[in-house]
Design a protein around this motif. Structure first.
Motif, short mmCIF file in Angstrom:
data_model
loop_
_atom_site.label_atom_id
_atom_site.label_comp_id
_atom_site.label_asym_id
_atom_site.label_seq_id
_atom_site.Cartn_x
_atom_site.Cartn_y
_atom_site.Cartn_z
N ALA A 77 5.23 13.12 -0.84
CA ALA A 77 6.06 11.91 -0.84
C ALA A 77 7.06 11.92 0.32
N ILE A 78 7.63 13.11 0.61
CA ILE A 78 8.56 13.23 1.74
C ILE A 78 7.86 12.88 3.05
N VAL A 79 6.63 13.37 3.21
CA VAL A 79 5.86 13.08 4.42
C VAL A 79 5.55 11.59 4.51
N THR A 80 5.23 10.98 3.38
CA THR A 80 4.95 9.53 3.36
C THR A 80 6.17 8.74 3.82
N VAL A 81 7.36 9.12 3.33
CA VAL A 81 8.59 8.45 3.75
C VAL A 81 8.78 8.58 5.25
N ASN A 107 0.82 -1.21 0.00
CA ASN A 107 0.00 0.00 0.00
C ASN A 107 0.85 1.25 0.00
N VAL A 108 1.94 1.24 0.76
CA VAL A 108 2.83 2.40 0.81
C VAL A 108 3.50 2.61 -0.55
N VAL A 109 3.87 1.52 -1.21
CA VAL A 109 4.49 1.63 -2.54
C VAL A 109 3.54 2.29 -3.52
N ILE A 110 2.28 1.91 -3.48
CA ILE A 110 1.29 2.52 -4.38
C ILE A 110 1.22 4.03 -4.12
N GLN A 111 1.17 4.39 -2.83
CA GLN A 111 1.09 5.81 -2.49
C GLN A 111 2.35 6.56 -2.92
N LEU A 112 3.51 5.98 -2.62
CA LEU A 112 4.77 6.63 -3.00
C LEU A 112 4.93 6.70 -4.51
N GLY A 113 4.52 5.62 -5.18
CA GLY A 113 4.64 5.59 -6.64
C GLY A 113 3.86 6.72 -7.28
N LYS A 114 2.68 7.00 -6.75
CA LYS A 114 1.85 8.08 -7.29
C LYS A 114 2.42 9.45 -6.93
N GLU A 115 2.82 9.59 -5.66
CA GLU A 115 3.30 10.90 -5.20
C GLU A 115 4.66 11.26 -5.78
N SER A 116 5.46 10.26 -6.10
CA SER A 116 6.83 10.52 -6.55
C SER A 116 6.88 11.25 -7.89
#
Length: 325
Positions: free
Chosen positions: A228-232, A212-221
């Motif tokens: 994306a920084i906040v997600t990390v 799930n995090v990869v999906i979110q990061l993939g979109k935000e990146s």
């Protein structure tokens, strides 16, 4: 278990079925191939077929012998595995004594030697003498990951049954047959090799959350750098996902690879299949070379983390590189 229930390995199954169908069963087989290719499962299925009284090219699953086998009550099946790091001479000698006793049921005895390459030289030579004097009612099934580690004299006295790595589709089907969710099976089958490795990967803490995090990061990146920084910081570094950053990066590679699959029309190869609509809208935001650059940035990030760079620092640098293309 029937041989049909073992995923993949059609060549190996065909060879074993022919032996059963033609009545030309060898006195010894060497099942060789990488871990996770189903060597033990197929050996057990073949052993059951040898005990089966139906006379077909696979176990029927209904006769008395099949029922005994499936309930673990087949006294003429003997299993041998390493005692510690190796299979020792005493183990082979004990096996030979057991093989010399009168059969408990049908006129058949089978022994399966796991990790046969771990036999000591004395154990291997003792087994060799046993193989040199084959008895029609005894079938040996030797299993190994490293066929070259076996004595050449043993290799020359057995029939080779080669096993090959399962394809991702075969792995996915096998995992789904066990009741594992399709999305998790699809991802694991592209990361790990072998059913057992995939199963262990899925069962580890944080696998579903990492996806799930990869999906979110993939979109935000692509365009939302601050998010994306906040997600990390919040969903990687301060969570269980951060315990295995290499898994996160491996999945992120698959995410960018999906963009290339979509551009090429290989929709059946997409791993994040539940995100197909979003991928379809954004896959052409970059050229194939652009997505390859993204993958290279991910690989470089992976190297930095393995070199003991802070996970947070490495991931934040990755996001900067992804923004720059």
């Amino acid at each position: 278990m029937s041989m049909d229930q073992v995923p993949g390995q059609e060549k190996a199954k065909s060879m074993l079925r022919y032996a059963l169908r033609s009545g030309k069963v060898s006195h010894a087989y060497l099942f060789s191939g990488p871990r996770g290719t189903g060597r033990k499962a197929l050996a057990l299925a073949f052993a059951q077929a040898l005990f089966c009284t139906s006379g077909g090219d696979d176990a029927c699953g209904h006769c008395i012998e099949c029922r005994k086998f499936e309930h673990g009550n087949q006294p003429d099946l003997h299993m041998l595995e390493p005692d510690g790091a190796s299979i020792k001479l005493g183990q082979i000698q004990q096996l030979q004594r057991e093989m010399s006793y009168r059969n408990a049921g049908v006129q058949q005895k089978v022994y399966i030697v796991e990790q046969a390459e771990t036999m000591t030289l004395q154990a291997a030579n003792s087994l060799l003498k046993f193989l040199e004097e084959p008895q029609s009612e005894i079938v040996a099934l030797l299993l190994t990951e490293n066929v070259q580690a076996m004595l050449p004299t043993i290799r020359s006295r057995v029939q080779m049954i080669p096993f090959v790595p399962l394809s991702p589709k075969e792995l996915q089907a096998a995992l789904e047959a066990e009741g594992i969710a399709s999305m998790q099976a699809r991802a694991a089958s592209r990361i790990a090799s072998g059913v057992e490795a995939c199963r262990a990967l899925i069962q580890q803490n944080g696998f579903a959350e990492t996806r799930n995090v990869v999906i979110q990061l993939g979109k935000e990146s692509l365009s939302r750098f601050t998010a994306a920084i906040v997600t990390v910081q919040q969903q990687v570094v301060k969570s269980d996902v951060g315990q295995d950053p290499q898994l996160l990066l491996t999945m992120l590679l698959l995410w960018y690879k999906d963009m290339i699959h979509y551009q090429a029309g290989r929709l059946e190869e997409i791993v994040f299949i539940d995100q197909s609509e979003w991928i379809g809208k954004h896959a052409f935001a970059r050229t194939p070379d652009g997505w390859v650059n993204c993958m290279e940035h991910v690989l470089e990030c992976s190297k930095r983390i393995r070199a003991h760079v802070s996970t947070q620092l490495a991931l934040e640098q990755l996001l900067v590189n992804l923004q720059e293309g």
